[in-house]
Design a protein around this motif. Structure first.
Motif, mmCIF file in Angstrom:
data_model
loop_
_atom_site.group_PDB
_atom_site.id
_atom_site.type_symbol
_atom_site.label_atom_id
_atom_site.label_comp_id
_atom_site.label_asym_id
_atom_site.label_seq_id
_atom_site.Cartn_x
_atom_site.Cartn_y
_atom_site.Cartn_z
ATOM 1 N N LYS A 106 28.967 42.615 23.551
ATOM 2 C CA LYS A 106 29.566 41.318 23.213
ATOM 3 C C LYS A 106 30.933 41.527 22.559
ATOM 4 C CE LYS A 106 25.760 38.461 23.666
ATOM 5 N NZ LYS A 106 25.793 37.226 24.443
ATOM 6 N N HIS A 107 31.840 40.602 22.852
ATOM 7 C CA HIS A 107 33.193 40.676 22.308
ATOM 8 C C HIS A 107 33.692 39.282 21.916
ATOM 9 C CE1 HIS A 107 32.915 44.141 25.124
ATOM 10 N NE2 HIS A 107 33.624 44.763 24.205
ATOM 11 N N PRO A 108 34.619 39.226 20.960
ATOM 12 C CA PRO A 108 35.374 37.991 20.789
ATOM 13 C C PRO A 108 36.161 37.729 22.078
ATOM 14 C CG PRO A 108 35.800 39.529 18.982
ATOM 15 C CD PRO A 108 35.058 40.282 20.027
ATOM 16 N N LEU A 109 36.553 36.494 22.296
ATOM 17 C CA LEU A 109 37.224 36.138 23.553
ATOM 18 C C LEU A 109 38.578 35.487 23.292
ATOM 19 C CD1 LEU A 109 37.214 35.647 26.670
ATOM 20 C CD2 LEU A 109 36.143 33.441 26.173
ATOM 21 N N PHE A 110 39.553 35.890 24.089
ATOM 22 C CA PHE A 110 40.852 35.217 24.102
ATOM 23 C C PHE A 110 41.135 34.771 25.523
ATOM 24 C CE2 PHE A 110 45.698 35.721 24.096
ATOM 25 C CZ PHE A 110 45.909 34.465 23.547
ATOM 26 N N PRO B 144 53.491 51.350 37.156
ATOM 27 C CA PRO B 144 52.249 51.659 37.876
ATOM 28 C C PRO B 144 51.044 51.509 36.949
ATOM 29 C CG PRO B 144 53.910 53.355 38.246
ATOM 30 C CD PRO B 144 54.457 52.460 37.176
ATOM 31 N N ILE B 145 49.881 51.224 37.526
ATOM 32 C CA ILE B 145 48.659 50.996 36.745
ATOM 33 C C ILE B 145 48.415 52.099 35.731
ATOM 34 C CG2 ILE B 145 46.131 50.907 36.894
ATOM 35 C CD1 ILE B 145 47.316 48.309 37.694
ATOM 36 N N GLU B 146 48.620 53.348 36.146
ATOM 37 C CA GLU B 146 48.312 54.468 35.256
ATOM 38 C C GLU B 146 49.225 54.524 34.038
ATOM 39 O OE1 GLU B 146 50.924 56.071 38.653
ATOM 40 O OE2 GLU B 146 49.183 54.721 38.437
ATOM 41 N N LYS B 147 50.342 53.785 34.063
ATOM 42 C CA LYS B 147 51.261 53.799 32.938
ATOM 43 C C LYS B 147 51.191 52.523 32.099
ATOM 44 C CE LYS B 147 54.596 57.050 34.914
ATOM 45 N NZ LYS B 147 56.020 57.304 35.240
ATOM 46 N N ARG B 148 50.266 51.644 32.450
ATOM 47 C CA ARG B 148 50.092 50.429 31.671
ATOM 48 C C ARG B 148 49.129 50.698 30.510
ATOM 49 N NH1 ARG B 148 49.569 45.805 36.497
ATOM 50 N NH2 ARG B 148 51.110 46.792 37.885
ATOM 51 N N PRO B 149 49.120 49.830 29.478
ATOM 52 C CA PRO B 149 48.197 50.026 28.351
ATOM 53 C C PRO B 149 46.760 50.180 28.838
ATOM 54 C CG PRO B 149 49.753 48.299 27.846
ATOM 55 C CD PRO B 149 49.975 48.649 29.285
ATOM 56 N N LYS B 150 46.037 51.091 28.229
ATOM 57 C CA LYS B 150 44.681 51.419 28.671
ATOM 58 C C LYS B 150 43.660 50.445 28.090
ATOM 59 C CE LYS B 150 45.720 55.196 30.980
ATOM 60 N NZ LYS B 150 47.195 55.038 30.948
ATOM 61 N N VAL B 151 42.789 49.941 28.953
ATOM 62 C CA VAL B 151 41.605 49.199 28.534
ATOM 63 C C VAL B 151 40.412 49.814 29.250
ATOM 64 C CG1 VAL B 151 42.854 47.050 28.090
ATOM 65 C CG2 VAL B 151 41.902 47.458 30.349
ATOM 66 N N TRP B 152 39.223 49.523 28.763
ATOM 67 C CA TRP B 152 38.037 50.158 29.319
ATOM 68 C C TRP B 152 37.798 49.743 30.769
ATOM 69 C CZ3 TRP B 152 32.761 48.123 30.034
ATOM 70 C CH2 TRP B 152 31.858 49.123 30.396
ATOM 71 N N LYS B 153 37.970 48.445 31.029
ATOM 72 C CA LYS B 153 37.695 47.961 32.388
ATOM 73 C C LYS B 153 38.443 46.654 32.634
ATOM 74 C CE LYS B 153 33.402 48.258 33.777
ATOM 75 N NZ LYS B 153 31.961 47.932 33.980
ATOM 76 N N VAL B 154 38.849 46.435 33.885
ATOM 77 C CA VAL B 154 39.439 45.171 34.315
ATOM 78 C C VAL B 154 38.646 44.667 35.507
ATOM 79 C CG1 VAL B 154 41.486 43.985 35.206
ATOM 80 C CG2 VAL B 154 41.750 45.822 33.516
ATOM 81 N N GLU B 155 38.181 43.421 35.429
ATOM 82 C CA GLU B 155 37.384 42.841 36.504
ATOM 83 C C GLU B 155 38.075 41.593 37.047
ATOM 84 O OE1 GLU B 155 33.584 41.976 34.823
ATOM 85 O OE2 GLU B 155 32.915 44.076 34.830
ATOM 86 N N GLU B 156 37.903 41.360 38.333
ATOM 87 C CA GLU B 156 38.414 40.140 38.970
ATOM 88 C C GLU B 156 37.228 39.274 39.386
ATOM 89 O OE1 GLU B 156 41.693 39.680 39.357
ATOM 90 O OE2 GLU B 156 42.538 41.707 39.144
ATOM 91 N N LYS B 157 37.306 37.979 39.100
ATOM 92 C CA LYS B 157 36.252 37.053 39.499
ATOM 93 C C LYS B 157 36.872 35.805 40.110
ATOM 94 C CE LYS B 157 32.309 37.857 36.373
ATOM 95 N NZ LYS B 157 31.319 38.029 37.438
ATOM 96 N N TYR C 133 39.770 41.383 31.033
ATOM 97 C CA TYR C 133 40.124 42.666 30.422
ATOM 98 C C TYR C 133 39.068 42.985 29.362
ATOM 99 C CZ TYR C 133 44.681 41.500 32.467
ATOM 100 O OH TYR C 133 45.696 41.151 33.325
ATOM 101 N N ILE C 134 38.408 44.115 29.492
ATOM 102 C CA ILE C 134 37.299 44.483 28.610
ATOM 103 C C ILE C 134 37.708 45.703 27.787
ATOM 104 C CG2 ILE C 134 34.851 45.050 28.509
ATOM 105 C CD1 ILE C 134 34.622 43.863 31.368
ATOM 106 N N PRO C 135 37.666 45.611 26.448
ATOM 107 C CA PRO C 135 38.213 46.690 25.615
ATOM 108 C C PRO C 135 37.335 47.929 25.493
ATOM 109 C CG PRO C 135 37.346 44.943 24.225
ATOM 110 C CD PRO C 135 37.242 44.446 25.649
ATOM 111 N N GLY D 159 40.519 44.393 20.383
ATOM 112 C CA GLY D 159 39.104 44.521 20.691
ATOM 113 C C GLY D 159 38.526 43.252 21.287
ATOM 114 N N TYR D 160 39.398 42.309 21.633
ATOM 115 C CA TYR D 160 38.967 41.078 22.294
ATOM 116 C C TYR D 160 38.758 41.331 23.783
ATOM 117 C CZ TYR D 160 39.886 37.462 18.705
ATOM 118 O OH TYR D 160 39.844 36.657 17.615
ATOM 119 N N LYS D 161 37.831 40.597 24.358
ATOM 120 C CA LYS D 161 37.799 40.442 25.809
ATOM 121 C C LYS D 161 38.840 39.370 26.131
ATOM 122 C CE LYS D 161 34.007 41.001 27.950
ATOM 123 N NZ LYS D 161 32.608 40.909 28.430
ATOM 124 N N VAL D 162 39.774 39.684 26.981
ATOM 125 C CA VAL D 162 40.823 38.736 27.355
ATOM 126 C C VAL D 162 40.561 38.252 28.776
ATOM 127 C CG1 VAL D 162 43.297 38.399 27.746
ATOM 128 C CG2 VAL D 162 42.518 39.851 25.858
#
Length: 291
Positions: free
Chosen positions: A62-66, A28-41, A55-57, A94-97
């Protein structure tokens, strides 16, 4: 070394998975690794509409990107199947993925979607909060194959936008040959441990720029960024990944190559929490760290 006991036990309980692949069951989402925010585009590239997941850390501007391409040609895949892994990488680095949710129905369409999404991301790097001089790219299986070819396409245009490249058990030889393949691992392990190359008929449109990386011009390959390559001992694709790493080294590319003994194709998504799963993400995080 022998295949890991927990993997062999899985195949004994699920013998159909030897050819069809290991089923990925996300917690379930609540048991997955925590990130600050996840956005869909949904991004536009010509006539294509391509979903991406960001995935935003943390709250920094600004963040490095993967940029990451999931696997899924020969075994079940999709952006959700790699969600936990992308969260892990985002959290550890600490990357934005940005994961590209391309279709797996057609290889030519898949590549066009991946290529179009990357160009859109680069064009909108500023508004996405991306550090344009700290961008990396990668993927797993066919996703790694797409990443390699996108990087090579940029190099052919005289552009080297990515500082690092991450390839998990990449498909290098774009064919479904087993008995006639020069890579012994295909004959030894095909259809035995979660990957069967003969279950999928490979077809690529000749109208797109596409090639097997092992046969590309060495002058282009030599310009590839520092590259991390993982292979698995019991993966049919192991030998070609090993050969690709050696070819890159010979022509001067900075390569970190790790073969995970006792493991199988897809281990960076399968069996979360297992030793190799955790080790793989730790190695990835250390590799991606910008000095």
């Amino acid at each position: 070394m022998p295949i890991h006991l927990y993997i062999e036990q899985y195949f004994q309980v699920h013998p159909e998975a030897r050819k069809r692949g290991i089923e990925i069951k996300n917690p379930p989402i609540e048991k997955r690794p925590k990130v600050w925010k996840v956005e869909e585009k949904l991004v536009s590239a010509g006539k294509l509409q391509i979903p991406i997941r960001i995935y935003i850390p943390n709250e920094e501007e600004k963040h490095p990107l993967f940029i990451f391409f999931h696997g899924g040609t020969f075994i079940p895949g999709g952006v959700e199947s790699h969600d936990v892994s992308c969260r892990m990488i985002c959290s550890l680095t600490g990357y934005k993925v940005i994961a590209i949710d391309y279709t797996t129905e057609s290889e030519s369409q898949s590549f066009q979607q991946c290529d179009g999404a990357v160009k859109w991301i680069m064009k909108h790097a500023e508004s996405l909060g991306v550090l344009s001089d700290e961008m990396a790219i990668g993927g797993s299986s066919i996703g790694a194959h797409f990443a390699i070819n996108i990087v090579l396409n940029f190099i052919c245009q005289g552009i080297v936008p990515f500082k690092k490249q991450v390839l998990y058990y990449p498909i290098i030889e774009w064919d479904d040959q087993v008995k006639t393949s020069p890579h012994i691992s295909r004959m030894l392990f095909n259809g035995k441990y979660g990957l069967d190359l003969t279950m999928h008929s490979i077809y690529l449109s000749p109208s797109i720029s596409y090639y097997a990386p092992l046969y590309e011009n060495n002058n282009d390959l030599a310009q590839m960024p520092p590259t991390l390559i993982f292979t698995a001992e019991y993966d049919p694709l192991c030998d070609e990944g090993d050969q690709f790493a050696e070819e890159l080294r010979k022509i001067g590319v900075d390569v970190k190559y790790v073969r995970f003994d006792g493991n199988v194709h897809g281990f960076m998504q399968n069996f979360p929490g297992s030793p190799d799963y955790m080790r793989g993400h730790d190695i990835t995080a250390a590799f991606l760290a910008f000095e």
